[in-house]
Write a protein that holds these residues in place. Structure first.
Motif, PDB file in Angstrom:
ATOM      1  N   PRO A 136     -50.681 -47.579  25.357  1.00 26.98           N
ATOM      2  CA  PRO A 136     -50.307 -47.074  26.691  1.00 26.98           C
ATOM      3  C   PRO A 136     -50.593 -48.066  27.806  1.00 26.98           C
ATOM      4  O   PRO A 136     -49.768 -48.228  28.722  1.00 26.98           O
ATOM      5  CB  PRO A 136     -51.167 -45.811  26.840  1.00 26.98           C
ATOM      6  N   GLN A 137     -51.754 -48.730  27.742  1.00 23.17           N
ATOM      7  CA  GLN A 137     -52.070 -49.731  28.769  1.00 23.17           C
ATOM      8  C   GLN A 137     -51.193 -50.970  28.616  1.00 23.17           C
ATOM      9  O   GLN A 137     -50.759 -51.568  29.604  1.00 23.17           O
ATOM     10  CB  GLN A 137     -53.542 -50.129  28.677  1.00 23.17           C
ATOM     11  N   LEU A 138     -50.923 -51.349  27.361  1.00 21.54           N
ATOM     12  CA  LEU A 138     -50.079 -52.519  27.132  1.00 21.54           C
ATOM     13  C   LEU A 138     -48.655 -52.275  27.616  1.00 21.54           C
ATOM     14  O   LEU A 138     -47.956 -53.215  28.002  1.00 21.54           O
ATOM     15  CB  LEU A 138     -50.060 -52.866  25.638  1.00 21.54           C
ATOM     16  N   GLY A 139     -48.233 -51.012  27.598  1.00 22.34           N
ATOM     17  CA  GLY A 139     -46.876 -50.697  28.027  1.00 22.34           C
ATOM     18  C   GLY A 139     -46.624 -51.108  29.469  1.00 22.34           C
ATOM     19  O   GLY A 139     -45.554 -51.643  29.793  1.00 22.34           O
ATOM     20  N   TYR A 140     -47.608 -50.881  30.350  1.00 23.27           N
ATOM     21  CA  TYR A 140     -47.444 -51.254  31.751  1.00 23.27           C
ATOM     22  C   TYR A 140     -47.414 -52.772  31.912  1.00 23.27           C
ATOM     23  O   TYR A 140     -46.665 -53.309  32.744  1.00 23.27           O
ATOM     24  CB  TYR A 140     -48.567 -50.655  32.590  1.00 23.27           C
ATOM     25  N   VAL A 141     -48.229 -53.469  31.114  1.00 20.96           N
ATOM     26  CA  VAL A 141     -48.218 -54.930  31.175  1.00 20.96           C
ATOM     27  C   VAL A 141     -46.875 -55.463  30.704  1.00 20.96           C
ATOM     28  O   VAL A 141     -46.305 -56.386  31.311  1.00 20.96           O
ATOM     29  CB  VAL A 141     -49.369 -55.506  30.325  1.00 20.96           C
ATOM     30  N   MET A 142     -46.349 -54.881  29.611  1.00 22.32           N
ATOM     31  CA  MET A 142     -45.060 -55.326  29.093  1.00 22.32           C
ATOM     32  C   MET A 142     -43.932 -55.024  30.084  1.00 22.32           C
ATOM     33  O   MET A 142     -42.991 -55.811  30.217  1.00 22.32           O
ATOM     34  CB  MET A 142     -44.778 -54.649  27.753  1.00 22.32           C
ATOM     35  N   LEU A 143     -44.037 -53.896  30.788  1.00 26.31           N
ATOM     36  CA  LEU A 143     -43.035 -53.566  31.804  1.00 26.31           C
ATOM     37  C   LEU A 143     -43.053 -54.591  32.931  1.00 26.31           C
ATOM     38  O   LEU A 143     -41.996 -55.054  33.391  1.00 26.31           O
ATOM     39  CB  LEU A 143     -43.288 -52.167  32.357  1.00 26.31           C
ATOM     40  N   PHE A 216     -50.210 -62.987  31.707  1.00 29.13           N
ATOM     41  CA  PHE A 216     -49.912 -61.734  31.026  1.00 29.13           C
ATOM     42  C   PHE A 216     -50.488 -61.683  29.610  1.00 29.13           C
ATOM     43  O   PHE A 216     -51.012 -60.655  29.190  1.00 29.13           O
ATOM     44  CB  PHE A 216     -48.403 -61.495  30.993  1.00 29.13           C
ATOM     45  N   LEU A 217     -50.379 -62.769  28.878  1.00 26.99           N
ATOM     46  CA  LEU A 217     -50.920 -62.759  27.512  1.00 26.99           C
ATOM     47  C   LEU A 217     -52.439 -62.604  27.522  1.00 26.99           C
ATOM     48  O   LEU A 217     -53.012 -61.926  26.663  1.00 26.99           O
ATOM     49  CB  LEU A 217     -50.513 -64.039  26.776  1.00 26.99           C
ATOM     50  N   ASN A 218     -53.102 -63.212  28.485  1.00 25.04           N
ATOM     51  CA  ASN A 218     -54.551 -63.025  28.599  1.00 25.04           C
ATOM     52  C   ASN A 218     -54.893 -61.592  28.985  1.00 25.04           C
ATOM     53  O   ASN A 218     -55.920 -61.054  28.545  1.00 25.04           O
ATOM     54  CB  ASN A 218     -55.130 -63.994  29.637  1.00 25.04           C
TER      55      ASN A 218
END
Length: 269
Positions: A136-143, A216-218
């Motif tokens: 769920p948290q990664l989803g916002y970063v990916m967006l 972003f990757l970090n």
């Protein structure tokens, strides 16, 4: 022999570290057998591989039965998603599909037996659970990363279309080009080509690399590490709770002391 004695014996077997290591070894051997099937083997070796595959399937069936009968409450066995996954993989592997249209499905199921390594090794389960909880948290970063990709792709298509239509022909192709830049796959060739027309275009690539590859990757790594640490802390708390189960807490001791004082006061009166 009583059922309780059998259950205790099966539980002792499945809890034995040697048995667990042996199961892990069979899973690794199963992966090697699957890999061997991808080569053109002589008929004798191919037949031997098939016999080994049958033996591995039978072993996994016995291992599942040992774990099932070692469970004190059989219903609890199927409360674990990993147990259900293991059982389905083993049961489907037992279906003879080698000479049918389902042969491809049968081979895929045997490939997935390698995933049983995750259900056997607790550390791998912890890593996978942490990754799933971080989604769920990664989803916002990916967006946010997609938004950056989209903006840079639109800019690239606008300025670099005439330079190389194969790389910047439209926004979707530009996004693929930017993915190549992000992964450092000959990205300097792309940059030097545009710098021949726009000398300052290096700032476009460097800023994009900074946002995606570094920032972003970090962020993604940081989120996964934080969730992993939270999972480890939860496991420690659960282990401590199990260890302290049945032992009186400070509140219980204080209550007992209060009751003793009251009894002594009643007797003194």
């Amino acid at each position: 022999m009583k059922n309780s004695d059998l259950q205790a014996r099966f539980n002792a077997i499945r809890s034995n570290k040697i048995f667990e290591l042996f199961v892990v070894g069979i899973i690794i051997f199963s992966a090697l057998v699957i890999g061997a099937k991808t080569y053109n083997l002589p008929p004798f070796l191919a037949g031997t591989i098939n016999v080994l595959d049958i033996g591995i399937t039978v072993f996994f069936l016995v291992e599942i039965l040992v774990r099932f009968f070692g469970e004190e409450n059989k219903k609890n066995f199927f409360k674990s998603g990993w147990n259900i996954f293991d059982t389905l993989i083993v049961i489907i592997s037992l279906i003879p599909v080698s000479d049918t249209e389902m042969a491809l499905v049968g081979r895929l199921i045997r490939i997935f037996r390698v995933l049983r390594m995750i259900s056997i090794i607790p550390e791998l389960r912890l890593l996978l659970n942490s990754l799933l909880k971080a989604l769920p948290q990664l989803g916002y970063v990916m967006l946010l990363m997609f938004i950056i990709f989209y903006i840079y792709a639109a800019v690239g298509s606008t300025f670099f279309l005439d330079i190389n239509p194969e790389l910047w022909g439209n926004i979707s192709i530009s996004m693929l080009t930017l993915f190549r830049v992000m992964t450092f796959e000959d990205w300097t060739d792309v940059m030097y080509e545009t710098m021949a027309v726009y000398p300052l275009s290096w700032a476009y690539y460097l800023s994009f690399i900074f946002f995606t590859t570094f920032a972003f990757l970090n962020m993604i790594i940081g989120i996964v590490v934080n969730v992993l640490e939270e999972e480890r802390q939860n496991e420690r708390k659960e282990e401590e709770a199990l260890e302290n189960a049945g032992q009186p807490t400070i509140e219980d001791l204080q209550q007992q002391l209060t009751e003793i004082k009251q009894l002594l006061q009643q007797k003194s009166h």
